[in-house]
Design an enzyme around this catalytic site. Structure first.
Site, mmCIF file in Angstrom:
data_model
loop_
_atom_site.group_PDB
_atom_site.id
_atom_site.type_symbol
_atom_site.label_atom_id
_atom_site.label_comp_id
_atom_site.label_asym_id
_atom_site.label_seq_id
_atom_site.Cartn_x
_atom_site.Cartn_y
_atom_site.Cartn_z
ATOM 1 N N ALA A 10 0.826 -1.218 0.000
ATOM 2 C CA ALA A 10 0.000 0.000 0.000
ATOM 3 C C ALA A 10 0.857 1.264 0.000
ATOM 4 O O ALA A 10 0.513 2.273 -0.622
ATOM 5 C CB ALA A 10 -0.913 -0.015 1.217
ATOM 6 N N HIS A 11 1.989 1.185 0.683
ATOM 7 C CA HIS A 11 2.922 2.304 0.775
ATOM 8 C C HIS A 11 3.415 2.739 -0.601
ATOM 9 O O HIS A 11 3.398 3.901 -0.973
ATOM 10 C CB HIS A 11 4.126 1.831 1.584
ATOM 11 C CG HIS A 11 4.498 2.781 2.655
ATOM 12 N ND1 HIS A 11 4.292 2.509 3.967
ATOM 13 C CD2 HIS A 11 5.039 4.001 2.602
ATOM 14 C CE1 HIS A 11 4.705 3.529 4.689
ATOM 15 N NE2 HIS A 11 5.164 4.447 3.876
ATOM 16 N N LYS A 12 3.847 1.706 -1.350
ATOM 17 C CA LYS A 12 4.377 1.942 -2.697
ATOM 18 C C LYS A 12 3.283 2.444 -3.621
ATOM 19 O O LYS A 12 3.504 3.354 -4.427
ATOM 20 C CB LYS A 12 4.864 0.613 -3.271
ATOM 21 C CG LYS A 12 6.312 0.392 -3.148
ATOM 22 C CD LYS A 12 6.652 -0.699 -4.140
ATOM 23 C CE LYS A 12 7.872 -1.432 -3.757
ATOM 24 N NZ LYS A 12 8.088 -2.580 -4.655
ATOM 25 N N ASP A 68 11.401 -3.000 -9.245
ATOM 26 C CA ASP A 68 12.240 -3.690 -8.280
ATOM 27 C C ASP A 68 13.280 -2.687 -7.831
ATOM 28 O O ASP A 68 13.821 -1.934 -8.645
ATOM 29 C CB ASP A 68 12.879 -4.937 -8.893
ATOM 30 C CG ASP A 68 13.350 -5.899 -7.806
ATOM 31 O OD1 ASP A 68 12.716 -5.955 -6.737
ATOM 32 O OD2 ASP A 68 14.359 -6.588 -8.020
ATOM 33 N N THR A 69 13.509 -2.670 -6.523
ATOM 34 C CA THR A 69 14.413 -1.670 -5.954
ATOM 35 C C THR A 69 15.484 -2.346 -5.135
ATOM 36 O O THR A 69 15.211 -3.353 -4.470
ATOM 37 C CB THR A 69 13.623 -0.700 -5.047
ATOM 38 O OG1 THR A 69 12.728 0.054 -5.851
ATOM 39 C CG2 THR A 69 14.543 0.253 -4.305
ATOM 40 N N TYR A 150 14.568 0.559 4.368
ATOM 41 C CA TYR A 150 15.826 1.130 4.847
ATOM 42 C C TYR A 150 15.761 2.650 5.015
ATOM 43 O O TYR A 150 16.793 3.283 5.239
ATOM 44 C CB TYR A 150 16.941 0.796 3.853
ATOM 45 C CG TYR A 150 17.247 -0.680 3.706
ATOM 46 C CD1 TYR A 150 18.178 -1.309 4.534
ATOM 47 C CD2 TYR A 150 16.622 -1.459 2.729
ATOM 48 C CE1 TYR A 150 18.478 -2.660 4.388
ATOM 49 C CE2 TYR A 150 16.900 -2.813 2.581
ATOM 50 C CZ TYR A 150 17.834 -3.399 3.412
ATOM 51 O OH TYR A 150 18.123 -4.740 3.280
ATOM 52 N N LYS A 171 10.028 13.075 -0.334
ATOM 53 C CA LYS A 171 10.749 11.861 -0.745
ATOM 54 C C LYS A 171 10.514 11.590 -2.231
ATOM 55 O O LYS A 171 11.457 11.345 -2.985
ATOM 56 C CB LYS A 171 10.302 10.658 0.107
ATOM 57 C CG LYS A 171 11.070 9.386 -0.245
ATOM 58 C CD LYS A 171 10.642 8.183 0.571
ATOM 59 C CE LYS A 171 11.202 6.915 -0.063
ATOM 60 N NZ LYS A 171 10.685 5.682 0.528
ATOM 61 N N HIS A 176 14.651 7.526 -5.837
ATOM 62 C CA HIS A 176 14.825 6.534 -6.900
ATOM 63 C C HIS A 176 13.493 6.203 -7.571
ATOM 64 O O HIS A 176 13.340 6.299 -8.775
ATOM 65 C CB HIS A 176 15.447 5.273 -6.272
ATOM 66 C CG HIS A 176 14.779 4.844 -4.982
ATOM 67 N ND1 HIS A 176 14.659 5.683 -3.916
ATOM 68 C CD2 HIS A 176 14.161 3.704 -4.614
ATOM 69 C CE1 HIS A 176 14.002 5.065 -2.940
ATOM 70 N NE2 HIS A 176 13.686 3.858 -3.345
ATOM 71 N N ARG A 177 12.482 5.806 -6.739
ATOM 72 C CA ARG A 177 11.211 5.381 -7.328
ATOM 73 C C ARG A 177 10.503 6.567 -7.974
ATOM 74 O O ARG A 177 9.957 6.461 -9.062
ATOM 75 C CB ARG A 177 10.326 4.717 -6.272
ATOM 76 C CG ARG A 177 9.173 3.937 -6.881
ATOM 77 C CD ARG A 177 8.513 2.976 -5.921
ATOM 78 N NE ARG A 177 8.738 3.320 -4.543
ATOM 79 C CZ ARG A 177 9.626 2.706 -3.754
ATOM 80 N NH1 ARG A 177 10.330 1.694 -4.205
ATOM 81 N NH2 ARG A 177 9.807 3.102 -2.525
#
Ligand code: IMP
Length: 191
Positions: A10-12, A68-69, A150, A171, A176-177
């Protein structure tokens, strides 16, 4: 326009929806009847993103994307990298992962690292890859309790606070995302 995003996190989903905006309705695998874990067994972030997108596409025939991270730490030769989720244990244990990373970084002065996201998009049956990177440093101890994964251990270049101490909007602007998803969104807008 409907797009399946291969995550049930859900966060993503929230982070990514904020970036792609209202033009796209993001569906989760669960909303498309996929309840099982989507396999990610490849040795690279790109390979995993493609594997997940292909899995969704094969089952739904819908346009879709997967990410993918990995956290790539210079002093650890790019580790944990593609193994970021399962760094400490086979389960996905964020607390154990953070502890192990701090342990491996004990006494290390050069603390440079990057988060890197690969996104694979399948649209009209064609495959595309996008990448987003944010450089920064691994902290000496956890800072903040927001975010996930992280986040409390990573301070982006030009920032003083960790990813766990800044807002989701802040953020997204530098992460990155966020970067990878903006590339995806720009591409989709030009279709
Ligand atoms: P995934 O590929 O997005 O599932 O992420 C793999 C690993 O990296 C997991 O352990 C996540 O918790 C971690 N991770 C992914 N994105 C982030 C982030 O934005 N901040 C902190 N950790 C992340």
């Amino acid at each position: 326009m409907k797009l399946v995003f291969a995550t049930n996190n859900a966060h993503k989903l929230r982070e990514v929806s904020q970036v792609v905006g209202d033009r796209f309705t993001l569906l989760t695998p669960r909303e498309c009847g996929i309840d099982e874990d989507i396999p990610e067994e490849q040795p690279t972030l790109e390979g995993n993103a493609l594997q997940k997108a292909r899995y969704i596409y094969a089952r739904t025939g819908l346009d879709c994307f997967a990410d993918d991270t990995g956290l790539e730490v210079d002093a650890l030769g790019g580790e944990p990298g593609v193994r970021s989720a399962r760094y400490a244990t086979d389960g996905h244990d964020d607390e154990a992962n953070k502890r192990l990373l701090l342990e491996r970084m004990q006494g290390v002065e050069a603390r440079g690292a990057q988060f890197r996201t690969a996104i694979a998009l399948i649209i009209g049956g064609k495959e595309y890859l996008f990448e987003g990177i944010v450089r920064g440093n691994i902290t000496l101890e956890e800072q903040g309790d927001g975010g996930f994964g992280y986040d409390p251990l990573f301070v982006a270049e030009g920032c003083e606070q960790s990813f766990a101490e800044i807002s989701a909007e802040e953020k997204n602007a530098i992460s990155h995302r966020g970067r990878a998803v903006r590339k995806l969104a720009e591409f989709l807008q030009e279709l």
